[in-house]
Design a protein around this motif. Structure first.
Motif, PDB file in Angstrom:
ATOM      1  N   VAL A 110     -76.377  15.768 -56.947  1.00 29.72           N
ATOM      2  CA  VAL A 110     -75.988  16.464 -55.250  1.00 29.72           C
ATOM      3  C   VAL A 110     -74.786  16.913 -55.858  1.00 29.72           C
ATOM      4  O   VAL A 110     -73.687  16.961 -56.206  1.00 29.72           O
ATOM      5  N   GLU A 111     -75.527  18.450 -54.630  1.00 30.82           N
ATOM      6  CA  GLU A 111     -74.544  19.234 -54.760  1.00 30.82           C
ATOM      7  C   GLU A 111     -73.224  19.905 -56.020  1.00 30.82           C
ATOM      8  O   GLU A 111     -71.746  19.500 -55.616  1.00 30.82           O
ATOM      9  N   LYS A 153     -72.966  17.795 -58.550  1.00 31.01           N
ATOM     10  CA  LYS A 153     -72.365  17.005 -58.942  1.00 31.01           C
ATOM     11  C   LYS A 153     -73.674  16.191 -60.017  1.00 31.01           C
ATOM     12  O   LYS A 153     -74.654  15.674 -58.977  1.00 31.01           O
ATOM     13  N   ILE A 189     -75.257  13.516 -61.101  1.00 32.18           N
ATOM     14  CA  ILE A 189     -75.165  11.608 -60.867  1.00 32.18           C
ATOM     15  C   ILE A 189     -76.208  10.826 -61.251  1.00 32.18           C
ATOM     16  O   ILE A 189     -75.783   9.716 -62.240  1.00 32.18           O
ATOM     17  N   PRO A 211     -71.720  -0.801 -60.377  1.00 29.38           N
ATOM     18  CA  PRO A 211     -71.659  -0.986 -59.214  1.00 29.38           C
ATOM     19  C   PRO A 211     -71.314   0.180 -58.354  1.00 29.38           C
ATOM     20  O   PRO A 211     -72.199   0.574 -58.237  1.00 29.38           O
ATOM     21  N   ASN A 212     -70.540   0.273 -57.221  1.00 26.28           N
ATOM     22  CA  ASN A 212     -70.518   1.215 -56.348  1.00 26.28           C
ATOM     23  C   ASN A 212     -70.238   2.860 -56.529  1.00 26.28           C
ATOM     24  O   ASN A 212     -69.712   2.623 -57.917  1.00 26.28           O
ATOM     25  N   GLY A 213     -71.254   3.180 -56.592  1.00 27.46           N
ATOM     26  CA  GLY A 213     -71.647   4.998 -56.569  1.00 27.46           C
ATOM     27  C   GLY A 213     -71.948   4.861 -57.911  1.00 27.46           C
ATOM     28  O   GLY A 213     -71.596   6.012 -58.598  1.00 27.46           O
ATOM     29  N   ALA A 214     -73.136   3.995 -58.519  1.00 32.84           N
ATOM     30  CA  ALA A 214     -73.487   4.250 -60.024  1.00 32.84           C
ATOM     31  C   ALA A 214     -74.366   5.388 -59.632  1.00 32.84           C
ATOM     32  O   ALA A 214     -74.875   5.906 -60.605  1.00 32.84           O
ATOM     33  N   GLY A 215     -75.020   4.990 -58.624  1.00 27.98           N
ATOM     34  CA  GLY A 215     -76.282   6.816 -58.323  1.00 27.98           C
ATOM     35  C   GLY A 215     -77.669   5.409 -58.114  1.00 27.98           C
ATOM     36  O   GLY A 215     -79.084   5.799 -58.210  1.00 27.98           O
ATOM     37  N   LYS A 216     -77.466   3.870 -57.608  1.00 29.93           N
ATOM     38  CA  LYS A 216     -78.745   3.079 -57.042  1.00 29.93           C
ATOM     39  C   LYS A 216     -79.657   3.661 -55.733  1.00 29.93           C
ATOM     40  O   LYS A 216     -80.695   4.042 -55.256  1.00 29.93           O
ATOM     41  N   SER A 217     -78.748   4.536 -54.700  1.00 32.21           N
ATOM     42  CA  SER A 217     -79.432   4.919 -53.751  1.00 32.21           C
ATOM     43  C   SER A 217     -79.990   6.388 -54.295  1.00 32.21           C
ATOM     44  O   SER A 217     -80.737   6.831 -53.926  1.00 32.21           O
ATOM     45  N   THR A 218     -79.245   7.330 -54.819  1.00 29.56           N
ATOM     46  CA  THR A 218     -79.490   8.290 -55.055  1.00 29.56           C
ATOM     47  C   THR A 218     -81.191   7.914 -55.914  1.00 29.56           C
ATOM     48  O   THR A 218     -81.528   8.586 -56.047  1.00 29.56           O
ATOM     49  N   TYR A 250     -81.543  16.558 -53.227  1.00 28.92           N
ATOM     50  CA  TYR A 250     -81.126  15.854 -54.600  1.00 28.92           C
ATOM     51  C   TYR A 250     -81.866  16.980 -56.071  1.00 28.92           C
ATOM     52  O   TYR A 250     -83.094  16.965 -55.801  1.00 28.92           O
ATOM     53  N   GLN A 296     -80.244   2.260 -46.988  1.00 25.97           N
ATOM     54  CA  GLN A 296     -79.630   1.267 -47.421  1.00 25.97           C
ATOM     55  C   GLN A 296     -78.679   1.037 -45.857  1.00 25.97           C
ATOM     56  O   GLN A 296     -78.416  -0.293 -44.858  1.00 25.97           O
TER      57      GLN A 296
HETATM   58  N1  LIG Z   1     -75.322  13.776 -50.420  1.00 24.89           N
HETATM   59  C1  LIG Z   1     -74.233  13.468 -51.111  1.00 24.89           C
HETATM   60  N2  LIG Z   1     -72.938  14.091 -51.169  1.00 24.89           N
HETATM   61  C2  LIG Z   1     -72.460  13.927 -52.452  1.00 24.89           C
HETATM   62  N3  LIG Z   1     -71.924  13.297 -53.263  1.00 24.89           N
HETATM   63  C3  LIG Z   1     -73.173  12.046 -53.173  1.00 24.89           C
HETATM   64  C4  LIG Z   1     -73.908  12.024 -52.551  1.00 24.89           C
HETATM   65  N4  LIG Z   1     -74.614  11.308 -52.463  1.00 24.89           N
HETATM   66  C5  LIG Z   1     -74.285  10.897 -53.467  1.00 24.89           C
HETATM   67  N5  LIG Z   1     -72.690  11.069 -53.890  1.00 24.89           N
HETATM   68  C6  LIG Z   1     -72.102  10.687 -55.071  1.00 24.89           C
HETATM   69  O1  LIG Z   1     -72.918   9.784 -55.897  1.00 24.89           O
HETATM   70  C7  LIG Z   1     -72.500   9.307 -56.170  1.00 24.89           C
HETATM   71  C8  LIG Z   1     -73.678   7.869 -56.448  1.00 24.89           C
HETATM   72  O2  LIG Z   1     -74.217   7.584 -55.232  1.00 24.89           O
HETATM   73  P1  LIG Z   1     -75.148   6.241 -54.325  1.00 24.89           P
HETATM   74  O3  LIG Z   1     -76.603   6.451 -54.975  1.00 24.89           O
HETATM   75  O4  LIG Z   1     -74.714   6.448 -53.448  1.00 24.89           O
HETATM   76  O5  LIG Z   1     -74.288   4.806 -55.011  1.00 24.89           O
HETATM   77  P2  LIG Z   1     -74.887   3.692 -55.164  1.00 24.89           P
HETATM   78  O6  LIG Z   1     -75.625   3.712 -54.169  1.00 24.89           O
HETATM   79  O7  LIG Z   1     -75.189   3.032 -56.199  1.00 24.89           O
HETATM   80  O8  LIG Z   1     -73.986   2.577 -54.592  1.00 24.89           O
HETATM   81  C9  LIG Z   1     -70.770   8.703 -55.957  1.00 24.89           C
HETATM   82  O9  LIG Z   1     -70.350   8.591 -56.271  1.00 24.89           O
HETATM   83  C10 LIG Z   1     -71.509   9.194 -54.574  1.00 24.89           C
HETATM   84  O10 LIG Z   1     -70.334   9.695 -54.209  1.00 24.89           O
END
Ligand SMILES: Nc1ncnc2c1ncn2[C@@H]1O[C@H](COP(=O)(O)OP(=O)(O)O)[C@@H](O)[C@H]1O
Ligand SMILES: [Mg+2]
Lengths: 478, 254
Positions: free
Chosen positions: B11-12, B14, B16, B35-42, B53, B85
């Motif tokens: 994403v952008e 970065k 993930i 953990p938070n930020g692991a990439g689950k929502s991604t 994405y 979420q």
């Molecule tokens: N639209 C976005 N722009 C920049 N970074 C993003 C974006 N969406 C998610 N991220 C980054 O991707 C990583 C994984 O996020 P996310 O999938 O939401 O994690 P989780 O759901 O596991 O907590 C995080 O570091 C988050 O900051």
């Protein structure tokens, strides 16, 4: 995703076809002689001609206003033709059978069949083509109820007393530049009179079509609702797709006598020009109504067309306890510009007004709400509620609100709420994740935003307005 | 059913997801923790085709469909459902209208005859009752002014109506009290079927007490680092993620 939203709002203008109809059209230009010729061609009585000439002289001394948040090249009033009528209309057809089939086909194509048996039941239509009324349907049925619904050019002959009594009384000739021009050169429009205590048995509507090139359309509508009567009226408008700008300067006057109620709805879909701002209608319209004691006037407008919209349907709340309402959806996209809103002039005691304005801007368009709420010293306990919401689609468009409040009565209450929101990527994705394509998603979100206004439209037209927005927002997705 | 191979996404710019593998068979329930930020929502967004994405490598197929080759709405119509979420509001568009449009789009894609308004209303009322929301919620704007818990239940209601073949629930239990949690779990359990699979993203064992997963995976730094059966969730609850190599708890929770 934003690209997707942008794409979803680009589409073709569906009413942009030209009808091949032989017309009698004045050469471009405006002087006293043109005013006289318009009057002569309509066979008007002397008083009407004098009224026009007076207005023309007033107009000549006036300046075109420039206070609106609009940007357009100066209009050359000498390059416009001020009268155009299908040749076939010269000998005034007496019934639908005598009307040029090409004219009927035009309305058919626009979804307005003029044969009574094919029409929406319960809706009478006056069809105005360029400068003349082509046909008015269901007249007999209306006459049974005592309701007059006819072209204004005919009312001048048949009901001169009513016309003299009310014409120019709500919007005086000198009111503004465009109104003065209209008074001088107006060609046709509708006249409505609802007698005392009568509930008009059907919806009335006028459908305006500009066809000729380089002609202006200057229609004039006058609706008088006598004491205790009730009427619901709708106007619709379209024009062919052309590269030149065309001027439309209408005047609408409403008179609601004691206890009367007028509901006036507009679905405006004039040609908006292409996405680069080439062509399109300049729509400068003056609409105003006066409410006597306990009367009510409700303006509902759905404005999706025109290159430029300059329009402020207003209410003069003269009588005690009278009510004014303004419900508006204005959608601009491409290079369209709209400066629209209302004036609520509270004179009587306990008068009440409600303003709900929904502006939607997309593309590079500019959409402004301009509203004035005036509480005079006589307007004890008057109330106004204004809600002004803007929805932005993309990030190159503009939304502006100019609410003016002038209150000289301490017991009057004025409330104002305003919001600005965006069609967000999150909303778009939710819709797509549920299986909706992006066009459907945008139109659904926009329709939701407009809900409070759509529910004010007569039922048949609410559906039409929803569809119009849908078409307005339809387009290929890249 | 779902096969994800070496999925990498950013994403952008970065990175993930960093090479994620997962196979889900029909009828299975897989829990994903981490953990938070692991990439689950991604992962949910990438599978469902959210714009922004970018998939840089790997593949994802649902049945015979190559998911990564399809538009978001096509994936949805192919049976992929994501319970968000953070469900977003669509003011003025009633839940009923929204869901009718969604169900219509699905049925149309399958070449089926659309439900009449009356038939649909009946189905919607049933679903509404099933997630224990008052019927007036059908008339209210989509998520408009709903509480957190009501939004989550509304997501489940949509799932009940759309009958997807793969449901991804992204923290559908977060912020719910125990009664709402049971409602969500019962909604899911009522849909368990030999042909329908679930990915349940959660932080809490308590949801998995109600929705018994066949497998539990730990997602960390864009990869699945550990997989096991339901007992893994209990272990995680007891021990947290501190055991993850090189993992900084402080940073993740910030
Ligand atoms: N639209 C976005 N722009 C920049 N970074 C993003 C974006 N969406 C998610 N991220 C980054 O991707 C990583 C994984 O996020 P996310 O999938 O939401 O994690 P989780 O759901 O596991 O907590 C995080 O570091 C988050 O900051
Ligand atoms: Mg998450």
């Amino acid at each position: 995703m934003s690209d997707q939203i942008e794409d979803a709002i680009n589409r073709e203008y569906e009413a942009g076809f030209v009808s091949n109809i032989e017309s009698e059209t004045f050469a471009p230009g405006l002087d006293e002689d043109v005013v006289r010729r318009i009057s002569a061609i309509k066979g008007e009585p002397e008083w009407m001609l004098q009224w026009r000439l007076k207005a023309f002289r007033v107009w000549q001394k006036m300046e075109e206003p420039d206070w609106a948040h609009l940007n357009y090249p100066k209009i050359d009033y000498q390059s416009i033709s001020y009268y155009s009528a299908p040749k076939s209309m010269a000998d005034k057809p007496k019934s639908l059978d005598e009307v040029d089939p090409e004219l009927l086909a035009t309305y058919e194509k626009l979804g307005i069949p003029l044969h009574e048996q094919e029409m929406l039941a319960g809706v009478a239509v006056d069809a105005v083509f360029d400068s003349v009324s082509v046909v008015t349907t269901f007249r007999e049925k209306l006459e049974e109820a005592g309701v007059i619904f006819c072209p204004i050019s005919e009312a001048v002959h048949k009901y001169p007393d009513l016309v003299k009594q009310y014409l120019g009384k709500v919007v005086p000739q000198h009111d503004n530049y465009f109104a003065a021009l209209n008074c001088a050169v107006f060609t046709d429009g509708s006249f409505v009179y609802i007698p005392k205590g009568t509930r008009c048995p059907m919806e009335l509507s006028t459908y305006f079509r500009i066809n000729e090139q380089n002609t202006g359309q200057f229609e004039r509508t006058l609706i008088v609702a006598d004491e205790g009567s009730h009427v619901s009226y709708l106007e619709g408008c379209t024009a062919p797709q052309r590269d030149e700008n065309q001027l439309h300067a209408a005047v609408v006057e409403l008179v609601a006598l004691d206890d009367a109620e007028i509901k006036y709805s507009t679905v405006q879909n004039w040609y908006p020009g292409d996405e680069n701002g080439k062509g399109g209608i300049y729509n400068f319209v003056t609409k105003r109504g006066i409410c006597h004691t306990n009367a009510k006037i409700s303006w509902t407008q759905v404005e999706t067309g025109s290159a430029i919209t300059w329009k402020y349907p207003s209410c003069i709340l003269k009588g005690d306890n009278s009510v004014g309402e303004f419900y508006s959806v204005a959608l601009t996209r491409g290079a369209q510009q709209a400066d629209t809103g209302t004036k609520m002039i509270h004179l009587g005691k306990n008068t009440k007004s409600t303003i709900i304005s929904k502006g939607i801007s997309a593309g590079r368009s500019n959409n402004s709400y301009r509203g004035l709420v005036q509480m005079h010293s006589t307007a004890g306990k008057a109330r106004n509620f204004t809600q002004c919401d803007s929805l932005l689609i993309g990030d190159k468009c503009g939304a502006h609100t100019f609410p003016y409040v002038e209150s000289s009565n301490a017991s009057a209450i004025v409330e104002h709420e305003a919001t600005t929101s965006k069609v967000s990527d999150d909303q778009m994705f939710l819709c797509q994740q549920r299986g909706l394509d992006p066009e459907k998603a945008v139109s659904m979100i926009v329709n939701g935003f407009c809900k409070e206004v759509f529910k004010e439209l007569p039922m048949e037209f609410a559906v039409e307005a929803g569809k119009l927005l849908e078409i307005s927002l339809e387009g290929s997705v890249g | 059913m779902l096969e994800i191979k070496n999925l990498q996404a950013s994403v952008e710019d970065k990175e993930i997801l960093k090479g994620l593998n997962l196979e889900i068979k029909p009828g299975e329930v897989h829990a994903i923790m981490g953990p938070n930020g692991a990439g689950k929502s991604t992962l949910g967004y990438v599978l469902s085709g959210r714009e922004g994405y970018e998939v840089t490598d790997g593949s994802a197929t649902l049945g015979n469909d190559d998911l990564l080759d399809m538009e978001a709405e096509e994936r949805a119509r192919a049976g992929l459902f994501l319970a968000f979420q953070y469900p977003v509001e669509i003011p003025g568009v009633s839940n009923l209208e929204f869901m009718k449009a969604a169900v219509d789009a699905h049925m149309e894609a399958r070449g089926e005859e659309l439900m009449s308004s009356a038939e649909f209303l009946k189905a919607a009322k049933l679903a509404c009752k099933q997630v224990n929301l008052p019927l007036e919620f059908l008339k209210r704007g989509v998520n408009e002014g709903f509480s957190g818990g009501e939004k989550k239940r509304n997501e489940i209601m949509q799932m009940l109506l759309l009958k997807p073949s793969l449901c991804i629930l992204d923290e559908s239990d977060s912020g719910l009290d125990i009664d709402a949690l049971k409602v969500v779990a019962e909604g899911v359990n009522s849909q368990r079927d030999p042909k329908r699979s679930f990915i349940v993203v959660t932080h809490y064992q308590r949801l998995l007490d109600y929705i018994k997963p066949d497998y539990v995976h730990v997602l960390s730094d864009g990869k699945i680092v550990k997989s096991g059966d339901a007992s893994l969730a209990k272990e995680l609850e007891a021990e947290g993620y501190a055991w993850l190599e090189g993992y900084d708890v402080e940073e993740a929770d910030a």
